[in-house]
Scaffold this motif. Structure first.
Motif, PDB file in Angstrom:
ATOM      1  N   VAL A   6     -10.497  -1.557  -1.463  1.00 36.82           N
ATOM      2  CA  VAL A   6     -10.238  -1.702   0.193  1.00 36.82           C
ATOM      3  C   VAL A   6     -11.943  -1.080   0.060  1.00 36.82           C
ATOM      4  CG1 VAL A   6      -7.900  -0.908   0.358  1.00 36.82           C
ATOM      5  CG2 VAL A   6      -9.610   0.638   0.292  1.00 36.82           C
ATOM      6  N   LYS A   7     -12.412  -1.286   1.812  1.00 41.37           N
ATOM      7  CA  LYS A   7     -13.333  -0.970   2.141  1.00 41.37           C
ATOM      8  C   LYS A   7     -13.010  -0.979   3.503  1.00 41.37           C
ATOM      9  CE  LYS A   7     -18.195  -2.701   3.305  1.00 41.37           C
ATOM     10  NZ  LYS A   7     -19.426  -3.358   3.101  1.00 41.37           N
ATOM     11  N   GLU A   8     -13.106   0.410   3.346  1.00 40.07           N
ATOM     12  CA  GLU A   8     -13.663   0.393   5.818  1.00 40.07           C
ATOM     13  C   GLU A   8     -14.114   0.441   6.014  1.00 40.07           C
ATOM     14  OE1 GLU A   8     -13.368   4.892   8.086  1.00 40.07           O
ATOM     15  OE2 GLU A   8     -13.046   5.086   5.935  1.00 40.07           O
ATOM     16  N   THR A   9     -13.611  -1.010   7.465  1.00 40.86           N
ATOM     17  CA  THR A   9     -14.600  -1.671   7.965  1.00 40.86           C
ATOM     18  C   THR A   9     -14.835  -1.042   9.864  1.00 40.86           C
ATOM     19  OG1 THR A   9     -12.613  -2.623   8.204  1.00 40.86           O
ATOM     20  CG2 THR A   9     -13.638  -3.320   6.839  1.00 40.86           C
ATOM     21  N   GLY A  10     -13.431   0.343  10.134  1.00 42.68           N
ATOM     22  CA  GLY A  10     -13.316   0.697  11.423  1.00 42.68           C
ATOM     23  C   GLY A  10     -12.134   1.283  11.384  1.00 42.68           C
ATOM     24  N   VAL A  11     -13.323   3.080  12.462  1.00 43.27           N
ATOM     25  CA  VAL A  11     -11.823   3.773  12.825  1.00 43.27           C
ATOM     26  C   VAL A  11     -11.433   3.494  14.436  1.00 43.27           C
ATOM     27  CG1 VAL A  11     -11.639   6.303  12.965  1.00 43.27           C
ATOM     28  CG2 VAL A  11     -12.885   5.137  11.257  1.00 43.27           C
ATOM     29  N   ILE A  12      -9.941   3.597  14.342  1.00 44.85           N
ATOM     30  CA  ILE A  12      -9.725   3.975  15.978  1.00 44.85           C
ATOM     31  C   ILE A  12      -9.538   5.452  16.073  1.00 44.85           C
ATOM     32  CG2 ILE A  12      -7.734   3.495  17.526  1.00 44.85           C
ATOM     33  CD1 ILE A  12      -7.239   0.813  15.724  1.00 44.85           C
ATOM     34  N   GLU A  13     -10.190   6.254  16.853  1.00 46.03           N
ATOM     35  CA  GLU A  13      -9.959   7.165  17.218  1.00 46.03           C
ATOM     36  C   GLU A  13      -9.020   7.357  18.846  1.00 46.03           C
ATOM     37  OE1 GLU A  13     -13.356   9.855  17.297  1.00 46.03           O
ATOM     38  OE2 GLU A  13     -14.277   8.651  16.147  1.00 46.03           O
ATOM     39  N   VAL A  20       1.213  -1.458   0.119  1.00 41.90           N
ATOM     40  CA  VAL A  20      -0.174   0.028  -0.413  1.00 41.90           C
ATOM     41  C   VAL A  20       0.645   1.295  -0.272  1.00 41.90           C
ATOM     42  CG1 VAL A  20       0.012  -0.082   2.634  1.00 41.90           C
ATOM     43  CG2 VAL A  20      -1.874   1.324   1.947  1.00 41.90           C
ATOM     44  N   ILE A  21       0.912   2.129  -0.882  1.00 42.22           N
ATOM     45  CA  ILE A  21       1.299   3.933  -1.267  1.00 42.22           C
ATOM     46  C   ILE A  21       0.475   4.224  -1.250  1.00 42.22           C
ATOM     47  CG2 ILE A  21       2.709   5.150  -2.452  1.00 42.22           C
ATOM     48  CD1 ILE A  21       2.794   2.714  -4.310  1.00 42.22           C
ATOM     49  N   LEU A  61      -0.728  -2.508 -10.077  1.00 38.88           N
ATOM     50  CA  LEU A  61      -0.529  -1.049  -9.334  1.00 38.88           C
ATOM     51  C   LEU A  61      -2.305  -0.420  -9.232  1.00 38.88           C
ATOM     52  CD1 LEU A  61       0.806   1.117  -7.964  1.00 38.88           C
ATOM     53  CD2 LEU A  61       1.023   2.448  -9.598  1.00 38.88           C
ATOM     54  N   SER A  62      -2.755  -0.697  -8.772  1.00 38.96           N
ATOM     55  CA  SER A  62      -4.251  -0.018  -8.813  1.00 38.96           C
ATOM     56  C   SER A  62      -4.630   1.348  -9.751  1.00 38.96           C
ATOM     57  CB  SER A  62      -5.477  -0.352  -7.513  1.00 38.96           C
ATOM     58  OG  SER A  62      -4.912   0.843  -7.009  1.00 38.96           O
ATOM     59  N   ASP A  63      -5.667   1.516  -9.594  1.00 42.32           N
ATOM     60  CA  ASP A  63      -5.889   3.085  -9.589  1.00 42.32           C
ATOM     61  C   ASP A  63      -5.801   3.917  -8.171  1.00 42.32           C
ATOM     62  OD1 ASP A  63      -6.090   2.494 -12.501  1.00 42.32           O
ATOM     63  OD2 ASP A  63      -8.689   2.039 -12.213  1.00 42.32           O
ATOM     64  N   LEU A  64      -5.977   4.761  -8.340  1.00 42.98           N
ATOM     65  CA  LEU A  64      -6.094   5.940  -6.871  1.00 42.98           C
ATOM     66  C   LEU A  64      -7.368   5.887  -6.596  1.00 42.98           C
ATOM     67  CD1 LEU A  64      -4.252   7.984  -5.482  1.00 42.98           C
ATOM     68  CD2 LEU A  64      -5.413   9.459  -6.762  1.00 42.98           C
ATOM     69  N   ILE A  65      -7.324   5.498  -4.845  1.00 44.63           N
ATOM     70  CA  ILE A  65      -8.358   5.736  -4.774  1.00 44.63           C
ATOM     71  C   ILE A  65      -8.327   6.687  -3.701  1.00 44.63           C
ATOM     72  CG2 ILE A  65      -9.443   4.144  -2.417  1.00 44.63           C
ATOM     73  CD1 ILE A  65      -7.545   1.704  -3.504  1.00 44.63           C
ATOM     74  N   SER A  66      -9.532   6.655  -3.640  1.00 41.61           N
ATOM     75  CA  SER A  66      -9.817   8.380  -2.812  1.00 41.61           C
ATOM     76  C   SER A  66      -9.442   8.263  -1.545  1.00 41.61           C
ATOM     77  CB  SER A  66     -10.452   9.488  -3.768  1.00 41.61           C
ATOM     78  OG  SER A  66     -10.162  10.001  -5.149  1.00 41.61           O
ATOM     79  N   GLN A 114      -3.174   4.213  -3.057  1.00 45.11           N
ATOM     80  CA  GLN A 114      -2.394   2.915  -4.260  1.00 45.11           C
ATOM     81  C   GLN A 114      -1.885   1.730  -3.816  1.00 45.11           C
ATOM     82  OE1 GLN A 114      -0.615   5.750  -7.562  1.00 45.11           O
ATOM     83  NE2 GLN A 114      -1.601   4.320  -8.531  1.00 45.11           N
ATOM     84  N   LEU A 115      -2.819  -0.144  -4.385  1.00 46.58           N
ATOM     85  CA  LEU A 115      -1.899  -1.151  -4.038  1.00 46.58           C
ATOM     86  C   LEU A 115      -1.273  -1.650  -5.393  1.00 46.58           C
ATOM     87  CD1 LEU A 115      -5.369  -2.140  -2.704  1.00 46.58           C
ATOM     88  CD2 LEU A 115      -4.212  -0.987  -1.537  1.00 46.58           C
TER      89      LEU A 115
END
Length: 322
Positions: free
Chosen positions: A183-190, A127-128, A142-147, A135-136
């Protein structure tokens, strides 16, 4: 630099060259017992992990006719090793990602969609983080840019390549599941109060360490990301913390930063610490524990002073943490 020609019959003479510019990237290939460094001139070097002795500069894929050994056309901003094949991925201000296998830089670098800030790797997945998103990479794919709705500044990848942790300027750690090259966001650590500058998983992947401008925090991934060390506890760095490394048995974590300091911490002895001031003039940019079989604790570090240091911290670990 101009290297002198070998004298006639001097086949045994070997010229070793290191870094003249600030070292801004480091990665370790634990299987091959080597580590690699990259500097702001775009030069990469190969080293013996156990002795910290130089093996030599890496030759650019197009050759080295000018004797400068420049691989990246700009400063190297990050390096990571995909452990399965031992491939080193380096990213730089030339918006390129070069791959190095067995000490040989491969032809055909990957062209990135934006300027990279860091790179992290699991077994095969890379992961970059860039100024415009993620980008993965897998091999030469190489993947496209993931915003993403924040600026990513640090990342780490699990060994099975299924989960990515990304820290950003929003002072949060975002957790993503990986499917193929998306990718899919599954959680956030605060928890951290400042933008995240470094993330590091423990070897058993039960704990995640993060660092920001001053704090080192640790989260228990098996207990709902509960903080083991929260904000305000390990806050003795005076400025940005740039790198983290877990000891072989995950009992100690080392942190280093732009304040020239290395600290050692123990999750079991929260009020104790070991401090090594003035470790590198100008700041520390890379840090890693060295694998040992005798129970000792050794480190390698690199910094803006173009220097590679090896440390034996065994006595201080025993004295402070038991």
């Amino acid at each position: 630099s101009i290297l002198p020609a070998k004298p006639s019959g001097a086949s045994g003479i070997k010229t070793l060259t290191g870094h003249y510019a600030a070292i801004d990237g480091m990665t370790v290939d634990f299987n091959a017992k080597k580590f690699y460094t990259g500097d702001t001139d775009g030069i990469m070097c190969e080293w013996d992990l156990m002795t910290a002795q130089p093996i030599g500069r890496l030759e650019p894929p197009e050759g080295n006719d000018d004797l400068m050994f420049v691989t990246h056309g700009g400063a190297i901003s990050g390096m990571a090793t995909a452990s399965k094949a031992g491939t080193v991925y380096s990213v730089g201000w030339d918006d390129k990602c070069f791959m190095t296998t067995n000490g040989k830089v491969e032809m055909g670098p990957l062209s990135l969609a934006a300027q990279p800030s860091s790179v992290a790797a699991g077994s095969e997945l890379v992961v970059i983080t860039t100024v415009n998103g993620l980008q993965l990479a897998r091999g030469k794919s190489l993947s496209d840019l993931i915003s993403i709705p924040y600026t990513a500044q640090a990342a780490c990848v699990t060994k099975n390549d299924k989960t990515i942790f990304v820290g950003g300027d929003d002072c949060k750690i975002h957790i993503y599941s990986v499917s193929d090259m998306s990718v899919k966001e599954t959680g956030v650590i605060e928890g951290p109060l400042k933008p995240i500058h470094c993330l590091e998983l423990s070897h058993d992947e039960s704990k995640l360490a993060s660092s920001d401008e001053r704090d080192v925090c640790i989260f228990d991934l098996n207990e709902g990301n509960k903080p083991i060390v929260g904000k305000g506890r390990w806050c003795f760095h005076s400025t940005r913390i740039t790198c983290l490394s877990w000891s072989n048995d995950d009992s100690i974590i080392a942190s280093a930063g732009a304040d020239d300091s290395i600290y050692l911490w123990s999750p079991k002895k929260l009020s104790r610490r070991v401090h090594y001031p003035f470790a590198h003039r100008g700041g520390i940019t890379g840090l890693s524990f060295i694998p040992t079989t005798d129970g000792s604790h050794k480190l390698i570090s690199v910094g803006m002073d173009s220097v590679v240091n090896q440390w034996d911290v065994t006595d201080h670990v025993t004295e402070k943490f038991g």
